[in-house]
Motif scaffolding. Structure first.
Motif, PDB file in Angstrom:
ATOM      1  N   LYS A  45       0.831  -1.194   0.000  1.00 25.89           N
ATOM      2  CA  LYS A  45       0.000   0.000   0.000  1.00 25.89           C
ATOM      3  C   LYS A  45       0.870   1.250   0.000  1.00 25.89           C
ATOM      4  N   VAL A  46       0.254   2.365  -0.316  1.00 22.24           N
ATOM      5  CA  VAL A  46       0.947   3.646  -0.361  1.00 22.24           C
ATOM      6  C   VAL A  46       0.208   4.619   0.537  1.00 22.24           C
ATOM      7  N   PHE A  63      -1.606   8.748  -8.200  1.00 20.55           N
ATOM      8  CA  PHE A  63      -1.810   7.353  -7.785  1.00 20.55           C
ATOM      9  C   PHE A  63      -2.759   6.644  -8.753  1.00 20.55           C
ATOM     10  N   TYR A  68      -3.240   2.648  -9.101  1.00 20.49           N
ATOM     11  CA  TYR A  68      -3.655   2.352  -7.739  1.00 20.49           C
ATOM     12  C   TYR A  68      -5.139   2.668  -7.549  1.00 20.49           C
ATOM     13  N   ASP A  90      -5.811   0.903  -2.220  1.00 18.35           N
ATOM     14  CA  ASP A  90      -4.361   0.752  -2.356  1.00 18.35           C
ATOM     15  C   ASP A  90      -3.547   1.939  -1.859  1.00 18.35           C
ATOM     16  N   ALA A  91      -4.069   3.154  -2.060  1.00 15.14           N
ATOM     17  CA  ALA A  91      -3.294   4.357  -1.775  1.00 15.14           C
ATOM     18  C   ALA A  91      -4.186   5.385  -1.073  1.00 15.14           C
ATOM     19  N   SER A  93      -4.478   9.448   0.868  1.00 19.11           N
ATOM     20  CA  SER A  93      -3.929  10.797   1.001  1.00 19.11           C
ATOM     21  C   SER A  93      -4.974  11.727   1.583  1.00 19.11           C
ATOM     22  N   SER A 110       4.721  -1.401   3.163  1.00 19.10           N
ATOM     23  CA  SER A 110       4.051  -0.281   2.510  1.00 19.10           C
ATOM     24  C   SER A 110       5.047   0.827   2.173  1.00 19.10           C
ATOM     25  N   HIS A 111       4.637   1.686   1.243  1.00 15.99           N
ATOM     26  CA  HIS A 111       5.430   2.857   0.867  1.00 15.99           C
ATOM     27  C   HIS A 111       4.851   4.082   1.576  1.00 15.99           C
ATOM     28  N   ILE A 113       5.027   8.347   1.959  1.00 15.84           N
ATOM     29  CA  ILE A 113       5.415   9.604   1.330  1.00 15.84           C
ATOM     30  C   ILE A 113       5.030  10.747   2.273  1.00 15.84           C
ATOM     31  N   LEU A 194       7.905   4.428  -6.175  1.00 13.29           N
ATOM     32  CA  LEU A 194       6.966   3.308  -6.155  1.00 13.29           C
ATOM     33  C   LEU A 194       7.339   2.214  -7.151  1.00 13.29           C
TER      34      LEU A 194
END
Length: 267
Positions: A45-46, A63, A68, A90-91, A93, A110-111, A113, A194
């Protein structure tokens, strides 16, 4: 799950995975493709864990462009690893999570940012957002989310404290720190982080903003004087708020990072 077996008796039954240890795991009746891939592995996941008004709309659109299933809004911030929302998309924000450690531990691999912005433009953007909301007669405003001096003082303090916490947490791991308002290559850096590629583009979704309201500038100036803030353009930490030396080794600006924007020593 390597070596696992999945059985589905019918459409109404729950899915069951029996791991190598023989433990039976029950999953929801409907599992999004974003949770388990064809091989049975969870897709990394992001999480964009910076504050709102820092290019989150741009990130969300990026994304989606990268494939994503992206969620943009405040709803994910208070969710834990067992929530349907976090497991089905998935992502994520638009704001900071209430429990970053829980998300980190609940979704290994996970990533993350950290999107940032210079202090004064960030404050002005928040104040303008609240003014527009009030014009629409949205009246439910918390004390720390209002166009008052107390609100602005809280934001300035919270910003430095939270950014320092994140940088310390990821000092030995990879974290992308990005400023969409300064970095013309932000999209390419996010895609590279990513493990994806994208055509070079300069895209900041909400880059056209009206001239700041003088009352907002006065409000911010009063908050600066109250806190003793002298540095208004650093986009990560506000050095004048750091007095005990605890954050001396943390970067205060994205321009102090390497060209990739990567913070942390991990691979």
């Amino acid at each position: 799950l390597v070596g696992s077996e999945m059985c589905i008796r019918d459409r109404s039954s729950v899915r069951k995975i029996r791991g190598q240890a023989g433990q039976l795991i029950r999953l929801p009746r409907k599992v999004s493709k974003g949770v388990f891939g064809l091989a049975g592995f969870r897709r990394p996941k992001v999480f964009a864990i910076g504050f709102n008004k820092t290019g989150t709309s741009s990130l969300n659109q990026l994304f989606a462009t990268l494939g994503y299933d992206a969620y943009h809004g405040p709803g994910w911030r208070s969710q834990g690893p067992r929530s349907w929302l976090l497991n089905s998309r998935d992502a994520f924000s638009d704001g900071i999570p209430l429990d970053l450690d829980a998300i980190d531990h609940g979704f290994p691999g996970s990533h993350f940012i950290l999107q940032v912005r210079s202090l004064e433009p960030w404050l002005l953007s928040r104040l303008a957002h609240i003014r527009r909301a009030k014009a629409r007669r949205e009246t439910a405003f918390a004390p720390d989310w209002d166009d008052t001096e107390e609100g602005v003082v809280h934001w300035i303090r919270q910003r430095t404290q939270y950014h320092a916490l994140v940088l310390r947490k990821f000092v030995d791991r990879r974290l992308l720190v990005i400023d969409y308002t300064r970095d013309a290559h932000a999209n390419e850096k996010v895609a590279s982080f990513l493990g994806k590629t994208i055509q070079p583009s300069r895209y900041w979704a909400n880059q056209v903003e009206k001239a700041p309201d003088q009352s907002h500038l006065d409000l911010i100036s009063s908050a600066y004087s109250r806190l003793g803030v002298t540095d208004r353009q650093s986009n990560i930490l506000t050095p004048s708020l750091v007095q005990d030396g605890e954050n001396d080794n943390l970067c205060c600006d994205t321009r102090e990072l390497n060209d990739s924007g990567i913070w942390g020593k991990g691979s």
